[in-house]
Scaffold this motif. Structure first.
Motif, PDB file in Angstrom:
ATOM      1  N   THR A   1       0.840  -1.203   0.000  1.00  0.00           N
ATOM      2  CA  THR A   1       0.000   0.000   0.000  1.00  0.00           C
ATOM      3  C   THR A   1       0.873   1.250   0.000  1.00  0.00           C
ATOM      4  O   THR A   1       2.003   1.230   0.495  1.00  0.00           O
ATOM      5  CB  THR A   1      -0.918   0.026   1.241  1.00  0.00           C
ATOM      6  OG1 THR A   1      -0.105   0.026   2.420  1.00  0.00           O
ATOM      7  CG2 THR A   1      -1.844  -1.178   1.253  1.00  0.00           C
ATOM      8  N   PHE A   2       0.325   2.328  -0.553  1.00  0.00           N
ATOM      9  CA  PHE A   2       1.035   3.609  -0.615  1.00  0.00           C
ATOM     10  C   PHE A   2       0.169   4.706  -0.005  1.00  0.00           C
ATOM     11  O   PHE A   2      -1.060   4.596   0.029  1.00  0.00           O
ATOM     12  CB  PHE A   2       1.386   3.955  -2.064  1.00  0.00           C
ATOM     13  CG  PHE A   2       2.328   2.967  -2.705  1.00  0.00           C
ATOM     14  CD1 PHE A   2       3.695   3.091  -2.561  1.00  0.00           C
ATOM     15  CD2 PHE A   2       1.828   1.900  -3.439  1.00  0.00           C
ATOM     16  CE1 PHE A   2       4.560   2.178  -3.140  1.00  0.00           C
ATOM     17  CE2 PHE A   2       2.680   0.982  -4.023  1.00  0.00           C
ATOM     18  CZ  PHE A   2       4.050   1.118  -3.871  1.00  0.00           C
ATOM     19  N   GLU A   3       0.819   5.775   0.447  1.00  0.00           N
ATOM     20  CA  GLU A   3       0.124   6.853   1.153  1.00  0.00           C
ATOM     21  C   GLU A   3      -0.927   7.543   0.288  1.00  0.00           C
ATOM     22  O   GLU A   3      -1.921   8.050   0.804  1.00  0.00           O
ATOM     23  CB  GLU A   3       1.136   7.896   1.643  1.00  0.00           C
ATOM     24  CG  GLU A   3       2.004   7.410   2.785  1.00  0.00           C
ATOM     25  CD  GLU A   3       2.955   8.490   3.277  1.00  0.00           C
ATOM     26  OE1 GLU A   3       2.877   9.620   2.761  1.00  0.00           O
ATOM     27  OE2 GLU A   3       3.761   8.194   4.162  1.00  0.00           O
ATOM     28  N   ASN A   4      -0.711   7.576  -1.024  1.00  0.00           N
ATOM     29  CA  ASN A   4      -1.662   8.277  -1.893  1.00  0.00           C
ATOM     30  C   ASN A   4      -2.883   7.430  -2.244  1.00  0.00           C
ATOM     31  O   ASN A   4      -3.733   7.846  -3.024  1.00  0.00           O
ATOM     32  CB  ASN A   4      -0.969   8.752  -3.176  1.00  0.00           C
ATOM     33  CG  ASN A   4      -0.476   7.595  -4.032  1.00  0.00           C
ATOM     34  OD1 ASN A   4      -0.529   6.436  -3.631  1.00  0.00           O
ATOM     35  ND2 ASN A   4       0.014   7.923  -5.214  1.00  0.00           N
ATOM     36  N   GLY A   5      -2.964   6.204  -1.680  1.00  0.00           N
ATOM     37  CA  GLY A   5      -4.111   5.337  -1.934  1.00  0.00           C
ATOM     38  C   GLY A   5      -3.850   4.259  -2.960  1.00  0.00           C
ATOM     39  O   GLY A   5      -4.686   3.379  -3.170  1.00  0.00           O
ATOM     40  N   SER A   6      -2.694   4.298  -3.613  1.00  0.00           N
ATOM     41  CA  SER A   6      -2.361   3.300  -4.628  1.00  0.00           C
ATOM     42  C   SER A   6      -1.947   1.992  -3.974  1.00  0.00           C
ATOM     43  O   SER A   6      -1.546   1.960  -2.805  1.00  0.00           O
ATOM     44  CB  SER A   6      -1.208   3.802  -5.511  1.00  0.00           C
ATOM     45  OG  SER A   6      -1.525   5.034  -6.108  1.00  0.00           O
ATOM     46  N   ILE A   7      -2.032   0.909  -4.749  1.00  0.00           N
ATOM     47  CA  ILE A   7      -1.510  -0.382  -4.300  1.00  0.00           C
ATOM     48  C   ILE A   7      -0.693  -1.008  -5.423  1.00  0.00           C
ATOM     49  O   ILE A   7      -0.945  -0.755  -6.603  1.00  0.00           O
ATOM     50  CB  ILE A   7      -2.624  -1.363  -3.854  1.00  0.00           C
ATOM     51  CG1 ILE A   7      -3.581  -1.681  -5.010  1.00  0.00           C
ATOM     52  CG2 ILE A   7      -3.361  -0.848  -2.647  1.00  0.00           C
ATOM     53  CD1 ILE A   7      -4.573  -2.796  -4.695  1.00  0.00           C
ATOM     54  N   GLN A   8       0.295  -1.800  -5.029  1.00  0.00           N
ATOM     55  CA  GLN A   8       1.055  -2.587  -5.998  1.00  0.00           C
ATOM     56  C   GLN A   8       0.687  -4.047  -5.801  1.00  0.00           C
ATOM     57  O   GLN A   8       0.670  -4.551  -4.679  1.00  0.00           O
ATOM     58  CB  GLN A   8       2.559  -2.416  -5.823  1.00  0.00           C
ATOM     59  CG  GLN A   8       3.359  -3.172  -6.887  1.00  0.00           C
ATOM     60  CD  GLN A   8       4.854  -3.117  -6.647  1.00  0.00           C
ATOM     61  OE1 GLN A   8       5.305  -3.272  -5.513  1.00  0.00           O
ATOM     62  NE2 GLN A   8       5.624  -2.892  -7.690  1.00  0.00           N
ATOM     63  N   LEU A   9       0.376  -4.704  -6.913  1.00  0.00           N
ATOM     64  CA  LEU A   9       0.021  -6.122  -6.889  1.00  0.00           C
ATOM     65  C   LEU A   9       1.138  -6.894  -7.575  1.00  0.00           C
ATOM     66  O   LEU A   9       1.440  -6.653  -8.744  1.00  0.00           O
ATOM     67  CB  LEU A   9      -1.312  -6.330  -7.604  1.00  0.00           C
ATOM     68  CG  LEU A   9      -1.975  -7.695  -7.480  1.00  0.00           C
ATOM     69  CD1 LEU A   9      -2.266  -8.020  -6.021  1.00  0.00           C
ATOM     70  CD2 LEU A   9      -3.267  -7.723  -8.284  1.00  0.00           C
ATOM     71  N   ARG A  10       1.769  -7.800  -6.828  1.00  0.00           N
ATOM     72  CA  ARG A  10       2.919  -8.533  -7.353  1.00  0.00           C
ATOM     73  C   ARG A  10       2.506  -9.889  -7.912  1.00  0.00           C
ATOM     74  O   ARG A  10       1.562 -10.510  -7.430  1.00  0.00           O
ATOM     75  CB  ARG A  10       3.968  -8.736  -6.245  1.00  0.00           C
ATOM     76  CG  ARG A  10       4.619  -7.449  -5.778  1.00  0.00           C
ATOM     77  CD  ARG A  10       5.711  -7.711  -4.748  1.00  0.00           C
ATOM     78  NE  ARG A  10       5.182  -8.259  -3.512  1.00  0.00           N
ATOM     79  CZ  ARG A  10       4.669  -7.525  -2.531  1.00  0.00           C
ATOM     80  NH1 ARG A  10       4.601  -6.210  -2.659  1.00  0.00           N
ATOM     81  NH2 ARG A  10       4.215  -8.097  -1.435  1.00  0.00           N
ATOM     82  N   ASN A  11       3.258 -10.324  -8.922  1.00  0.00           N
ATOM     83  CA  ASN A  11       3.131 -11.676  -9.477  1.00  0.00           C
ATOM     84  C   ASN A  11       1.688 -11.989  -9.887  1.00  0.00           C
ATOM     85  O   ASN A  11       1.078 -12.942  -9.408  1.00  0.00           O
ATOM     86  CB  ASN A  11       3.635 -12.695  -8.446  1.00  0.00           C
ATOM     87  CG  ASN A  11       3.865 -14.058  -9.061  1.00  0.00           C
ATOM     88  OD1 ASN A  11       4.116 -14.176 -10.255  1.00  0.00           O
ATOM     89  ND2 ASN A  11       3.766 -15.094  -8.253  1.00  0.00           N
ATOM     90  N   VAL A  12       1.155 -11.186 -10.808  1.00  0.00           N
ATOM     91  CA  VAL A  12      -0.243 -11.359 -11.202  1.00  0.00           C
ATOM     92  C   VAL A  12      -0.439 -12.650 -11.991  1.00  0.00           C
ATOM     93  O   VAL A  12       0.472 -13.128 -12.671  1.00  0.00           O
ATOM     94  CB  VAL A  12      -0.753 -10.159 -12.033  1.00  0.00           C
ATOM     95  CG1 VAL A  12      -0.748  -8.897 -11.216  1.00  0.00           C
ATOM     96  CG2 VAL A  12       0.036  -9.989 -13.314  1.00  0.00           C
TER      97      VAL A  12
END
Length: 200
Positions: free
Chosen positions: A99-110
């Motif tokens: 999770t990131f402070e600006n509301g974004s998320i990173q999804l790994r190994n889709v």
């Protein structure tokens, strides 16, 4: 009998200024709602790639951010957190989400099951919501096709090498045969000349 207040005319200006300042301060403390921007609403990815579901929100006070994934397999809650550091990540995504402070998320190994709609909700302390949607398409790399192409290329290279060697051997054999034939002709011609000389 009522009389209008008499006094310094600047008193009304001072009272008006103070009232205006108080009203402005109250307005700054009053919730002004939530705004949410989704800069990239469509994302194309391949299997095993990492993707960033990017958003940017603004909110007065503490905001609650929630991400959900909707696909043909159903609806799954991914993560929910507040801007005061509370984070609750679903067990399905425990090792795959940042999770990131600006509301974004990173999804790994889709994977293929990660394709679908991603809904983000930002809610302030007063219950005001803002919503965003990102569509993710995941494509599979067909390794079988790449393997077939690699094997075919190796096979053609091997056949080409064998043909080149065969042509070289044929050329060498032909050259040796011509050399032997020329040598035999020279020897027989020499013998004929010697016989003619003896007869003479």
């Amino acid at each position: 009998l009522m009389r209008p207040l008499q006094g310094c005319p600047s008193r009304g200006v001072v009272v008006g200024t103070v009232t205006l300042c108080l009203a402005a301060g109250w307005a700054l403390q009053t919730p002004g709602g939530v705004s949410l921007v989704v800069p990239q609403p469509n994302i194309n990815a391949t299997v095993a790639q990492n993707i960033l579901l990017s958003v940017e929100y603004s909110c007065r006070g503490v905001a609650t951010i929630e991400w959900k994934h909707v696909s043909s397999w159903g609806t799954t809650s991914i993560v929910e957190w507040r801007s005061d550091n509370y984070v609750n990540i679903s067990t399905v995504y425990k090792d795959r989400v940042t999770t990131f402070e600006n509301g974004s998320i990173q999804l790994r190994n889709v994977g293929m099951r990660d394709a679908g709609y991603y809904f983000v909700t930002v809610m302030d302390e007063h219950g005001t919501n803002a919503y965003g949607t990102i569509i993710v398409n995941v494509y599979e790399i067909i390794y079988e096709d790449l393997h077939f192409v690699a094997v075919l290329f190796a096979f053609l290279a091997a056949v080409s090498a064998i043909l080149i060697c065969f042509m070289w051997l044929c050329n060498k054999s032909l050259h040796l045969f011509q050399k032997k034939t020329t040598h035999k002709l020279t020897a027989s011609t020499t013998e004929e000349i010697e016989l003619e000389t003896i007869e003479c």
